[in-house]
Scaffold this motif. Structure first.
Motif, PDB file in Angstrom:
ATOM      1  N   VAL A  35       4.219  11.814 -10.941  1.00  0.00           N
ATOM      2  CA  VAL A  35       3.332  10.645 -10.872  1.00  0.00           C
ATOM      3  C   VAL A  35       4.065   9.465 -10.244  1.00  0.00           C
ATOM      4  O   VAL A  35       3.492   8.721  -9.442  1.00  0.00           O
ATOM      5  CB  VAL A  35       2.780  10.290 -12.276  1.00  0.00           C
ATOM      6  CG1 VAL A  35       2.060   8.954 -12.268  1.00  0.00           C
ATOM      7  CG2 VAL A  35       1.840  11.379 -12.762  1.00  0.00           C
ATOM      8  N   GLU A  51      -4.215   3.070 -12.628  1.00  0.00           N
ATOM      9  CA  GLU A  51      -4.294   4.103 -13.662  1.00  0.00           C
ATOM     10  C   GLU A  51      -3.036   4.981 -13.646  1.00  0.00           C
ATOM     11  O   GLU A  51      -2.506   5.336 -14.698  1.00  0.00           O
ATOM     12  CB  GLU A  51      -5.547   4.968 -13.476  1.00  0.00           C
ATOM     13  CG  GLU A  51      -6.840   4.265 -13.816  1.00  0.00           C
ATOM     14  CD  GLU A  51      -7.357   3.342 -12.715  1.00  0.00           C
ATOM     15  OE1 GLU A  51      -6.757   3.321 -11.608  1.00  0.00           O
ATOM     16  OE2 GLU A  51      -8.340   2.645 -12.961  1.00  0.00           O
ATOM     17  N   LEU A  52      -2.578   5.316 -12.451  1.00  0.00           N
ATOM     18  CA  LEU A  52      -1.335   6.086 -12.347  1.00  0.00           C
ATOM     19  C   LEU A  52      -0.152   5.294 -12.897  1.00  0.00           C
ATOM     20  O   LEU A  52       0.721   5.847 -13.565  1.00  0.00           O
ATOM     21  CB  LEU A  52      -1.057   6.477 -10.891  1.00  0.00           C
ATOM     22  CG  LEU A  52      -1.897   7.610 -10.306  1.00  0.00           C
ATOM     23  CD1 LEU A  52      -1.580   7.786  -8.836  1.00  0.00           C
ATOM     24  CD2 LEU A  52      -1.662   8.894 -11.069  1.00  0.00           C
ATOM     25  N   TYR A  53      -0.130   3.990 -12.622  1.00  0.00           N
ATOM     26  CA  TYR A  53       0.944   3.138 -13.123  1.00  0.00           C
ATOM     27  C   TYR A  53       0.928   3.112 -14.653  1.00  0.00           C
ATOM     28  O   TYR A  53       1.981   3.242 -15.290  1.00  0.00           O
ATOM     29  CB  TYR A  53       0.788   1.725 -12.569  1.00  0.00           C
ATOM     30  CG  TYR A  53       1.843   0.765 -13.060  1.00  0.00           C
ATOM     31  CD1 TYR A  53       3.125   0.783 -12.523  1.00  0.00           C
ATOM     32  CD2 TYR A  53       1.562  -0.150 -14.069  1.00  0.00           C
ATOM     33  CE1 TYR A  53       4.104  -0.071 -12.976  1.00  0.00           C
ATOM     34  CE2 TYR A  53       2.534  -1.018 -14.532  1.00  0.00           C
ATOM     35  CZ  TYR A  53       3.796  -0.974 -13.980  1.00  0.00           C
ATOM     36  OH  TYR A  53       4.762  -1.823 -14.435  1.00  0.00           O
ATOM     37  N   ASP A  54      -0.267   2.960 -15.243  1.00  0.00           N
ATOM     38  CA  ASP A  54      -0.370   2.946 -16.703  1.00  0.00           C
ATOM     39  C   ASP A  54       0.065   4.279 -17.311  1.00  0.00           C
ATOM     40  O   ASP A  54       0.771   4.315 -18.331  1.00  0.00           O
ATOM     41  CB  ASP A  54      -1.803   2.620 -17.137  1.00  0.00           C
ATOM     42  CG  ASP A  54      -2.200   1.190 -16.818  1.00  0.00           C
ATOM     43  OD1 ASP A  54      -1.293   0.345 -16.635  1.00  0.00           O
ATOM     44  OD2 ASP A  54      -3.423   0.914 -16.752  1.00  0.00           O
ATOM     45  N   PHE A  55      -0.358   5.382 -16.672  1.00  0.00           N
ATOM     46  CA  PHE A  55       0.026   6.710 -17.150  1.00  0.00           C
ATOM     47  C   PHE A  55       1.536   6.904 -17.045  1.00  0.00           C
ATOM     48  O   PHE A  55       2.183   7.393 -17.988  1.00  0.00           O
ATOM     49  CB  PHE A  55      -0.719   7.788 -16.351  1.00  0.00           C
ATOM     50  CG  PHE A  55      -0.421   9.186 -16.788  1.00  0.00           C
ATOM     51  CD1 PHE A  55      -0.795   9.646 -18.041  1.00  0.00           C
ATOM     52  CD2 PHE A  55       0.240  10.068 -15.936  1.00  0.00           C
ATOM     53  CE1 PHE A  55      -0.523  10.939 -18.437  1.00  0.00           C
ATOM     54  CE2 PHE A  55       0.518  11.361 -16.323  1.00  0.00           C
ATOM     55  CZ  PHE A  55       0.136  11.799 -17.577  1.00  0.00           C
ATOM     56  N   HIS A  56       2.101   6.508 -15.917  1.00  0.00           N
ATOM     57  CA  HIS A  56       3.543   6.619 -15.694  1.00  0.00           C
ATOM     58  C   HIS A  56       4.315   5.792 -16.736  1.00  0.00           C
ATOM     59  O   HIS A  56       5.315   6.256 -17.289  1.00  0.00           O
ATOM     60  CB  HIS A  56       3.867   6.138 -14.279  1.00  0.00           C
ATOM     61  CG  HIS A  56       5.305   6.166 -13.927  1.00  0.00           C
ATOM     62  ND1 HIS A  56       5.971   7.327 -13.607  1.00  0.00           N
ATOM     63  CD2 HIS A  56       6.232   5.180 -13.827  1.00  0.00           C
ATOM     64  CE1 HIS A  56       7.232   7.052 -13.329  1.00  0.00           C
ATOM     65  NE2 HIS A  56       7.417   5.755 -13.461  1.00  0.00           N
ATOM     66  N   LYS A  57       3.836   4.601 -16.984  1.00  0.00           N
ATOM     67  CA  LYS A  57       4.497   3.728 -17.960  1.00  0.00           C
ATOM     68  C   LYS A  57       4.407   4.315 -19.372  1.00  0.00           C
ATOM     69  O   LYS A  57       5.378   4.279 -20.135  1.00  0.00           O
ATOM     70  CB  LYS A  57       3.830   2.354 -17.914  1.00  0.00           C
ATOM     71  CG  LYS A  57       4.581   1.264 -18.580  1.00  0.00           C
ATOM     72  CD  LYS A  57       3.889  -0.061 -18.284  1.00  0.00           C
ATOM     73  CE  LYS A  57       4.575  -1.207 -18.952  1.00  0.00           C
ATOM     74  NZ  LYS A  57       3.913  -2.480 -18.679  1.00  0.00           N
ATOM     75  N   SER A  58       3.259   4.895 -19.716  1.00  0.00           N
ATOM     76  CA  SER A  58       3.088   5.512 -21.040  1.00  0.00           C
ATOM     77  C   SER A  58       4.035   6.694 -21.217  1.00  0.00           C
ATOM     78  O   SER A  58       4.631   6.867 -22.288  1.00  0.00           O
ATOM     79  CB  SER A  58       1.647   5.974 -21.226  1.00  0.00           C
ATOM     80  OG  SER A  58       0.766   4.894 -21.181  1.00  0.00           O
ATOM     81  N   LEU A  59       4.165   7.510 -20.178  1.00  0.00           N
ATOM     82  CA  LEU A  59       5.097   8.639 -20.257  1.00  0.00           C
ATOM     83  C   LEU A  59       6.537   8.154 -20.392  1.00  0.00           C
ATOM     84  O   LEU A  59       7.333   8.761 -21.114  1.00  0.00           O
ATOM     85  CB  LEU A  59       4.962   9.532 -19.022  1.00  0.00           C
ATOM     86  CG  LEU A  59       3.720  10.401 -18.927  1.00  0.00           C
ATOM     87  CD1 LEU A  59       3.732  11.196 -17.631  1.00  0.00           C
ATOM     88  CD2 LEU A  59       3.611  11.331 -20.113  1.00  0.00           C
TER      89      LEU A  59
END
Length: 104
Positions: A35, A51-59
């Motif tokens: 991602v 959305e990718l940034y939020d997902f990446h940050k959550s991971l």
């Protein structure tokens, strides 16, 4: 006839827990890097970039939490192990501990 020593896998529950956390972290790092690579190639206004940034940050936060948990587990296991007996401070042991400290 010489006896060949049989290597048995560890059945220690702390070791199983450490390996479980290890593989969970490995499973998180794969999508984290994928991602991150995709996200870095997108332009600022591209759809789904936020959305990718939020997902990446959550991971990333999840992997840091698992890393913290893993360090506490390692400290707990080391404390139990070395309160029973002190380690042999051989060059190999010092090299191994130094490498792991550097990696963490």
């Amino acid at each position: 006839m010489t006896d060949i020593p049989v290597v048995r896998p560890r059945i220690n529950s702390a070791f199983k827990l450490l390996m479980s956390v290890h593989w969970w972290m490995a499973g998180i790092y794969i999508p984290l890097f994928i991602v991150g690579t995709i996200m870095s190639q997108l332009e600022r206004g591209a759809p789904f970039r936020n959305e990718l940034y939020d997902f990446h940050k959550s991971l990333g936060v999840l992997s840091m939490a698992l890393l913290t948990w893993r360090i506490f587990l390692l400290l707990k296991v080391s404390w139990k192990k070395y309160t029973r007996r002190l380690p042999k401070f051989t060059p190999a042991w010092i090299k191994n501990v130094s490498l792991h400290l550097l990696l963490y």
